[in-house]
Design a protein around this motif. Structure first.
Motif, PDB file in Angstrom:
ATOM      1  N   ILE A  40       1.128   4.748  -0.465  1.00  0.00           N
ATOM      2  CA  ILE A  40       0.128   5.817  -0.475  1.00  0.00           C
ATOM      3  C   ILE A  40       0.783   7.167  -0.759  1.00  0.00           C
ATOM      4  O   ILE A  40       1.696   7.575  -0.042  1.00  0.00           O
ATOM      5  CB  ILE A  40      -0.613   5.868   0.875  1.00  0.00           C
ATOM      6  CG1 ILE A  40      -1.204   4.482   1.187  1.00  0.00           C
ATOM      7  CG2 ILE A  40      -1.703   6.932   0.858  1.00  0.00           C
ATOM      8  CD1 ILE A  40      -1.770   4.361   2.583  1.00  0.00           C
ATOM      9  N   TYR A  91      -6.025   0.363  -1.081  1.00  0.00           N
ATOM     10  CA  TYR A  91      -6.552   1.099   0.062  1.00  0.00           C
ATOM     11  C   TYR A  91      -7.762   1.913  -0.394  1.00  0.00           C
ATOM     12  O   TYR A  91      -7.968   2.131  -1.592  1.00  0.00           O
ATOM     13  CB  TYR A  91      -5.485   2.028   0.662  1.00  0.00           C
ATOM     14  CG  TYR A  91      -4.802   2.921  -0.356  1.00  0.00           C
ATOM     15  CD1 TYR A  91      -5.283   4.208  -0.624  1.00  0.00           C
ATOM     16  CD2 TYR A  91      -3.674   2.480  -1.049  1.00  0.00           C
ATOM     17  CE1 TYR A  91      -4.665   5.029  -1.562  1.00  0.00           C
ATOM     18  CE2 TYR A  91      -3.044   3.290  -1.995  1.00  0.00           C
ATOM     19  CZ  TYR A  91      -3.538   4.560  -2.241  1.00  0.00           C
ATOM     20  OH  TYR A  91      -2.932   5.361  -3.176  1.00  0.00           O
ATOM     21  N   LYS A 116      -8.198  -9.031   7.413  1.00  0.00           N
ATOM     22  CA  LYS A 116      -6.770  -8.749   7.561  1.00  0.00           C
ATOM     23  C   LYS A 116      -6.143  -9.719   8.547  1.00  0.00           C
ATOM     24  O   LYS A 116      -6.707 -10.011   9.602  1.00  0.00           O
ATOM     25  CB  LYS A 116      -6.578  -7.310   8.041  1.00  0.00           C
ATOM     26  CG  LYS A 116      -5.120  -6.883   8.197  1.00  0.00           C
ATOM     27  CD  LYS A 116      -5.028  -5.418   8.615  1.00  0.00           C
ATOM     28  CE  LYS A 116      -3.591  -4.990   8.839  1.00  0.00           C
ATOM     29  NZ  LYS A 116      -3.498  -3.555   9.229  1.00  0.00           N
ATOM     30  N   GLN A 167     -11.992   0.765   5.833  1.00  0.00           N
ATOM     31  CA  GLN A 167     -11.093   0.194   4.840  1.00  0.00           C
ATOM     32  C   GLN A 167     -11.577  -1.197   4.423  1.00  0.00           C
ATOM     33  O   GLN A 167     -11.051  -2.227   4.840  1.00  0.00           O
ATOM     34  CB  GLN A 167      -9.659   0.129   5.389  1.00  0.00           C
ATOM     35  CG  GLN A 167      -8.989   1.471   5.537  1.00  0.00           C
ATOM     36  CD  GLN A 167      -8.715   2.132   4.188  1.00  0.00           C
ATOM     37  OE1 GLN A 167      -8.183   1.513   3.262  1.00  0.00           O
ATOM     38  NE2 GLN A 167      -9.088   3.397   4.058  1.00  0.00           N
ATOM     39  N   GLN A 207      -3.556  -1.766   4.581  1.00  0.00           N
ATOM     40  CA  GLN A 207      -4.603  -0.819   4.946  1.00  0.00           C
ATOM     41  C   GLN A 207      -5.992  -1.450   5.009  1.00  0.00           C
ATOM     42  O   GLN A 207      -6.786  -1.132   5.888  1.00  0.00           O
ATOM     43  CB  GLN A 207      -4.629   0.343   3.943  1.00  0.00           C
ATOM     44  CG  GLN A 207      -3.322   1.111   3.866  1.00  0.00           C
ATOM     45  CD  GLN A 207      -2.902   1.718   5.194  1.00  0.00           C
ATOM     46  OE1 GLN A 207      -3.734   2.239   5.938  1.00  0.00           O
ATOM     47  NE2 GLN A 207      -1.621   1.619   5.516  1.00  0.00           N
ATOM     48  N   LEU A 208      -6.307  -2.326   4.070  1.00  0.00           N
ATOM     49  CA  LEU A 208      -7.642  -2.923   4.035  1.00  0.00           C
ATOM     50  C   LEU A 208      -7.844  -3.877   5.210  1.00  0.00           C
ATOM     51  O   LEU A 208      -6.982  -4.700   5.520  1.00  0.00           O
ATOM     52  CB  LEU A 208      -7.851  -3.680   2.727  1.00  0.00           C
ATOM     53  CG  LEU A 208      -7.880  -2.847   1.439  1.00  0.00           C
ATOM     54  CD1 LEU A 208      -8.050  -3.749   0.231  1.00  0.00           C
ATOM     55  CD2 LEU A 208      -9.004  -1.802   1.491  1.00  0.00           C
ATOM     56  N   LEU A 262      -7.163   8.781   3.943  1.00  0.00           N
ATOM     57  CA  LEU A 262      -7.791   7.468   3.884  1.00  0.00           C
ATOM     58  C   LEU A 262      -9.170   7.469   4.531  1.00  0.00           C
ATOM     59  O   LEU A 262      -9.442   8.221   5.468  1.00  0.00           O
ATOM     60  CB  LEU A 262      -6.899   6.441   4.584  1.00  0.00           C
ATOM     61  CG  LEU A 262      -5.510   6.228   3.983  1.00  0.00           C
ATOM     62  CD1 LEU A 262      -4.763   5.166   4.781  1.00  0.00           C
ATOM     63  CD2 LEU A 262      -5.602   5.827   2.526  1.00  0.00           C
ATOM     64  N   ALA A 304       0.811  -1.220   0.000  1.00  0.00           N
ATOM     65  CA  ALA A 304       0.000   0.000   0.000  1.00  0.00           C
ATOM     66  C   ALA A 304       0.842   1.268   0.000  1.00  0.00           C
ATOM     67  O   ALA A 304       0.940   1.979   0.989  1.00  0.00           O
ATOM     68  CB  ALA A 304      -0.942  -0.016   1.194  1.00  0.00           C
ATOM     69  N   GLU A 326      -3.240  -6.288  -0.393  1.00  0.00           N
ATOM     70  CA  GLU A 326      -2.399  -5.544   0.536  1.00  0.00           C
ATOM     71  C   GLU A 326      -1.805  -4.287  -0.106  1.00  0.00           C
ATOM     72  O   GLU A 326      -1.335  -3.387   0.592  1.00  0.00           O
ATOM     73  CB  GLU A 326      -1.269  -6.425   1.076  1.00  0.00           C
ATOM     74  CG  GLU A 326      -0.227  -6.829   0.060  1.00  0.00           C
ATOM     75  CD  GLU A 326       0.860  -7.683   0.693  1.00  0.00           C
ATOM     76  OE1 GLU A 326       1.831  -7.116   1.214  1.00  0.00           O
ATOM     77  OE2 GLU A 326       0.717  -8.925   0.669  1.00  0.00           O
TER      78      GLU A 326
END
Length: 550
Positions: free
Chosen positions: A40, A546, A242, A50, A253-254, A46, A38, A543
């Motif tokens: 970003i 996001y 996750k 997520q 992030q998810l 964000l 991720a 992974e």
């Protein structure tokens, strides 16, 4: 890899200067920044929630990484299991469980595993887990559709699959808990790329043996990837959560990913428009222009290293005559198919090798440039010589999909209007189609292939004698000899020439009907970050993704 409704993998080895290549691969492998998930952009805000919902095109046939063969199944196992290496969203090969590796000699690789790699149950991932999985992959008892396809790259793999050597003789061994040695029967310079495929990923032996045939079910599946299995309602949804024990969890992030098994493209888009889906698997044929205008910021279109084709059952009483197969291929107007039927930027294909793939040049049939009238005239002569009369019926098998239905109807109309042949189109679930193709229980069948790594050998496996991925029941010994000769060459130019010739010779038998090179067109919500169109194999890890505040 077999594509589903809109699929993985290859067999033939490649060689080139091992010293230079090893140095390049080693230097790339030891850069820790490449492994970060991720990525970003600065200033990106964000979303508090997520969670991602994406359509996967069909129900997965399995979550067992050793036997998963379809694109949908591998999309999910890529999230659940992490191999020695992995592929980022931009298509780059990066470290996975192995933080670095080196080529000890031309046929020996050493992979150094992360000491903080964990299973979802908290146990440490060891080199022994990779040894167990590799041996299971080639064990005849497992009956993996990738056993010989991938086993060919491992020392003694081919012999083990054939039952000629014990599983323990496989060239994958644990030097210690964190060091894995892989020996190959010949130089395989793209081995780190090959290891991104989760068919080579580790398996938790204790969990599998404890739960038996139920080991891939929710609450029982122990995985080592960024996500773990939360819920699986067949033909409804598959939910991943996750994995807090993943070594790189801090960058993931998810919190949840939901895969939907929607085969109908129109239903897929309706879900997307109603807010029930963030990621369309593939747009319905002929809708690209419309949706590009309606959703300009959400349209994602990119060429792929993939081939749409129809498999011919070369042992079928009608199709065993090469003249019949050639006639059926000649009359399909691929330009009309690409421009008016699919209408989504795909490229007509007349061979097994697609544009952009390394290790071979694209070639096409001489008649590809003929006027259609001349092609039809020749095709009629071929059928007459073969004793095939107008009114003869063809049987065509496909998986349930409006996209493929339109393509099949077009092909049927071409065969009817130009050759007087009738076609019975039969639609079925994707996993049923997979079995029929593998069993040779079909006459003509929809098929598709997406490269598992960037080398021509990934496509030559489709026409290689004895390959599990050769659903055509065909074999050309001359082409196979050229493939073997290419695998023994250390000169890139020689290898390219040999693989190009192998593809040409194999296709002179018309074992299959190439149609189009994939251009994958889909809608993805603008708030889904981390999605890249620079991914020719369409391999995405959740992974790397996001959700942006919206």
């Amino acid at each position: 890899m077999f594509f589903a409704s809109s699929v993985s993998s290859s067999v033939l080895p490649a060689r080139r200067s091992s010293t230079l290549l090893a140095a390049c691969l080693f230097s790339a492998a030891i850069l820790p920044s490449l492994a970060s998930a991720a990525i970003i952009p600065p200033g990106t805000q964000l979303a508090a929630k997520q969670e991602l919902v994406r359509n996967n095109g069909s129900e997965v046939e399995t979550l067992d990484p050793n036997v998963a063969e379809s694109v949908p199944a591998n999309n999910v196992t890529r999230d659940l299991f992490e191999g020695l290496t992995a592929v980022r969203s931009d298509g780059e090969t990066v470290p996975g469980v192995a933080e670095k590796w080196e080529m000890k000699d031309s046929t020996t690789w050493i992979f150094h595993l992360r000491k903080n790699a964990k299973w979802s149950n908290g146990e440490t991932v060891t080199a022994g887990d990779f040894v167990f999985s590799a041996q299971r992959l080639v064990d005849p008892k497992t009956a993996s559709p990738y056993a010989n396809t991938y086993g060919m790259f491992l020392l003694n793999g081919t012999e083990i699959v054939a039952g000629k050597k014990p599983v323990a003789s496989l060239g994958v061994t644990a030097i210690d808990a964190n060091t894995l040695q892989i020996r190959t029967p010949y130089p395989v310079p793209f081995l780190p790329d090959l290891m991104t495929n989760t068919n080579f990923g580790p398996i938790n032996k204790a969990a599998m043996e404890k739960n038996g045939k139920d080991w891939t079910k929710p609450g029982k599946l122990v995985s080592n990837g960024a996500f773990m299995l939360k819920d699986w309602q067949v033909n409804n949804r598959l939910v991943l959560a996750k994995n807090p024990n993943y070594w790189n969890a801090g960058y993931v992030q998810l919190n949840q990913v939901t895969y939907l098994p929607i085969e109908d493209e129109n239903t897929d888009v309706k879900q997307y428009e109603s807010g029930g889906n963030d990621w369309v698997y593939q747009l319905p044929s002929g809708t690209f222009a419309r949706y590009k205008q309606e959703y300009p910021n959400e349209m994602r279109a990119a060429p792929m290293l993939g081939l749409r084709y129809y498999s011919f059952n070369n042992k079928d009483p009608l199709l065993k005559d090469v003249r019949v197969r050639k006639a059926l291929s000649m009359v399909i107007d691929r330009d009309i198919l690409a421009q008016r039927v699919t209408a989504d930027g795909q490229i007509p294909a007349y061979g097994v090798i697609v544009k952009g793939v390394k290790g071979a040049d694209v070639n096409a049939y001489d008649w590809a440039s003929w006027p259609m009238a001349k092609r039809v005239e020749e095709a009629k002569k071929l059928l007459a010589e073969a004793g095939v009369k107008p009114g003869t019926k063809l049987q065509f098998a496909m998986n349930t999909s409006e996209y493929h239905k339109k393509m099949a109807i077009f092909a049927a109309s071409e065969w009817k209007s130009k050759l007087g042949l009738d076609t019975d189109i039969q639609a079925m679930e994707f996993k049923v189609l997979l079995k029929k193709r593998h069993d040779g229980d079909y006459q003509i069948a929809r098929n598709g292939w997406v490269a598992d790594y960037n080398d021509a050998s990934t496509f030559l496996t489709l026409v290689q004698c004895g390959s599990e991925q050769n659903d055509n029941q065909a074999c050309n010994p001359k082409a196979d000899a050229l493939m073997r000769e290419a695998s023994n060459s250390t000169d890139p130019a020689t290898r390219l020439k040999l693989q190009t010739e192998a593809g040409k010779v194999a296709m002179e038998d018309y074992p299959m009907l190439p149609l189009l090179q994939y251009t994958l067109v889909r809608l993805v919500k603008s708030y889904v970050g981390g999605y890249s169109t620079k991914n020719p194999m369409d391999h995405y890890r959740s992974e790397d993704l996001y959700i942006i505040k919206h």
